[in-house]
Design an enzyme around this catalytic site. Sequence first.
Site, PDB file in Angstrom:
ATOM      1  N   ASN A 115       0.851  -1.195   0.000  1.00  0.00           N
ATOM      2  CA  ASN A 115       0.000   0.000   0.000  1.00  0.00           C
ATOM      3  C   ASN A 115       0.881   1.238   0.000  1.00  0.00           C
ATOM      4  O   ASN A 115       2.099   1.140   0.031  1.00  0.00           O
ATOM      5  CB  ASN A 115      -0.970  -0.027   1.189  1.00  0.00           C
ATOM      6  N   ASP A 127      -4.794  -9.429  12.953  1.00  0.00           N
ATOM      7  CA  ASP A 127      -4.951  -8.008  13.300  1.00  0.00           C
ATOM      8  C   ASP A 127      -4.105  -7.730  14.540  1.00  0.00           C
ATOM      9  O   ASP A 127      -4.426  -8.171  15.648  1.00  0.00           O
ATOM     10  CB  ASP A 127      -6.429  -7.688  13.551  1.00  0.00           C
TER      11      ASP A 127
HETATM   12  N1  CTP Z   1      -4.028  -2.928  12.077  1.00  0.00           N
HETATM   13  C1  CTP Z   1      -3.276  -3.950  12.590  1.00  0.00           C
HETATM   14  N2  CTP Z   1      -3.257  -5.160  11.965  1.00  0.00           N
HETATM   15  C2  CTP Z   1      -3.983  -5.367  10.851  1.00  0.00           C
HETATM   16  C3  CTP Z   1      -4.766  -4.329  10.311  1.00  0.00           C
HETATM   17  C4  CTP Z   1      -4.749  -3.116  10.951  1.00  0.00           C
HETATM   18  O1  CTP Z   1      -2.609  -3.753  13.602  1.00  0.00           O
HETATM   19  N3  CTP Z   1      -3.937  -6.550  10.262  1.00  0.00           N
HETATM   20  C5  CTP Z   1      -4.072  -1.651  12.796  1.00  0.00           C
HETATM   21  C6  CTP Z   1      -3.452  -0.467  12.099  1.00  0.00           C
HETATM   22  O2  CTP Z   1      -2.085  -0.327  12.416  1.00  0.00           O
HETATM   23  C7  CTP Z   1      -4.283   0.669  12.640  1.00  0.00           C
HETATM   24  C8  CTP Z   1      -5.635   0.047  12.870  1.00  0.00           C
HETATM   25  O3  CTP Z   1      -5.425  -1.336  12.968  1.00  0.00           O
HETATM   26  O4  CTP Z   1      -3.807   1.115  13.875  1.00  0.00           O
HETATM   27  C9  CTP Z   1      -6.697   0.288  11.859  1.00  0.00           C
HETATM   28  O5  CTP Z   1      -6.241   0.048  10.572  1.00  0.00           O
HETATM   29  P1  CTP Z   1      -7.213   0.249   9.335  1.00  0.00           P
HETATM   30  O6  CTP Z   1      -6.513  -0.180   8.102  1.00  0.00           O
HETATM   31  O7  CTP Z   1      -7.807   1.636   9.368  1.00  0.00           O
HETATM   32  O8  CTP Z   1      -8.402  -0.722   9.718  1.00  0.00           O
HETATM   33  P2  CTP Z   1      -8.790  -2.131   9.246  1.00  0.00           P
HETATM   34  O9  CTP Z   1      -8.743  -3.041  10.401  1.00  0.00           O
HETATM   35  O10 CTP Z   1      -7.998  -2.525   8.076  1.00  0.00           O
HETATM   36  O11 CTP Z   1     -10.329  -1.939   8.875  1.00  0.00           O
HETATM   37  P3  CTP Z   1     -11.001  -1.499   7.479  1.00  0.00           P
HETATM   38  O12 CTP Z   1     -10.140  -2.020   6.381  1.00  0.00           O
HETATM   39  O13 CTP Z   1     -12.328  -2.147   7.564  1.00  0.00           O
HETATM   40  O14 CTP Z   1     -11.083  -0.001   7.527  1.00  0.00           O
END
Ligand code: CTP
Length: 398
Positions: free
Chosen positions: A208, A305
């Site tokens: 990304n 996550d």
């Molecule tokens: N994050 C994480 N591990 C993942 C995905 C996300 O630790 N596998 C953490 C990111 O570092 C950030 C937070 O979760 O602090 C939110 O990330 P974001 O990309 O906004 O959220 P997503 O969980 O990916 O949700 P969505 O794609 O539905 O917005």
Amino acid sequence: MLQGKRILLIIGGGISAYKSLELIRLIKREGGSVTPVLTRAAEQFVTPLSVAALAGHKAYTHLFDLTDEAEMGHIELSRSADLVVVAPATADLMAKMASGQANDLASTLLLATDTPVLVAPAMNVRMWLHPANQRNIATLEADGIHRIGPNEGDMACGEFGPGRMTEPVEIHAEIMALLANGPLGGRHIIVTSGPTHEPIDPVRYLANRSSGQQGSAIASALAGLGAQVTFVTGPARTAPPLGVKVVKVETASEMLDAVISALPADAAVFAAAVADWRVAEVAAGKIKKAKAEGPPALALMENPDILATVSQMTKGRPELVVGFAAETDDVVAHAAQKRKRKGCDWIVANDVSPETGIMGGSENAVTVIDADGPETWPRASKDDVARKLALRIAAALG
Ligand code: CTP
């Protein structure tokens, strides 16, 4: 950040003595001063001249170097520092420290000092593991000596295992943490940053646009307030900040492992743009274009996550867990739900729609949501947002 701090650096005789030159450079760059001392064996690996040139200070090698100063020169020298650092700390030097010997300048200074001492051991893996050395390490620990490392890895002697001296940037970070008198002095904080790369085959990956800039700025601001920071970063464009312990990873799974092994921590800030999915089956060889069935279909599976995992830990959870929420619409509402769903204490929400220029840009506009609700901050440089967040974290940890 080491402005006005005086470090007495004792260089022991090991192959990693050359790394002490880099350590001197880092300390000087942060405004600290270095008084170097070399053991007789250290002189076989680095010269007093190069050490003195980098330190901008005379390098001491013999007890008699001090007789032309004051009568109690070595006592003065050992006490005029804010911190004594021994790098590399050889098995021999630590054995002398543990048994209280004072038969050369380095060991005499170490016995005479009343200032904190940090050792960075370096030796062959068998020597490190030897019960005699382990006894000495336990004695030094009981005496309140701080220790960093050794690290595990390939060694100059051709063996593998614990024994390598910790890298100069990490020793430097430890020095900063030990000398810090900021509000986060003595606190350990983990920061994740950058994108992750999820392999498709040996040459291709999913990624990304995260530059890692906000995460770097946060780590730097926290270190500036005196925190000891473990900075777990994916392959980011922004260089990691100085004064933090850097752990480089590629994938989300590696990032999770690195975060778990960096615990315990007082706080964790998850600024990384972790890939939500990885390719279910990574091809062992490069996927060829000319296939009868046409372009490959990539089956994806969910990544762990990291934020949710750490937020929901029942044992050893950091006191404060901060997540980020990159959103493109209904920013605050989505972020508030995300905070609840993942179980973190605060979530820093930002609008990453392309027209905001935030993702990959140098500014950020955030809303910090905690149990009391949202607090919107004016758009500012990522450095300013980082400083404000670091101060908020310092206030919360008290
Ligand atoms: N994050 C994480 N591990 C993942 C995905 C996300 O630790 N596998 C953490 C990111 O570092 C950030 C937070 O979760 O602090 C939110 O990330 P974001 O990309 O906004 O959220 P997503 O969980 O990916 O949700 P969505 O794609 O539905 O917005």
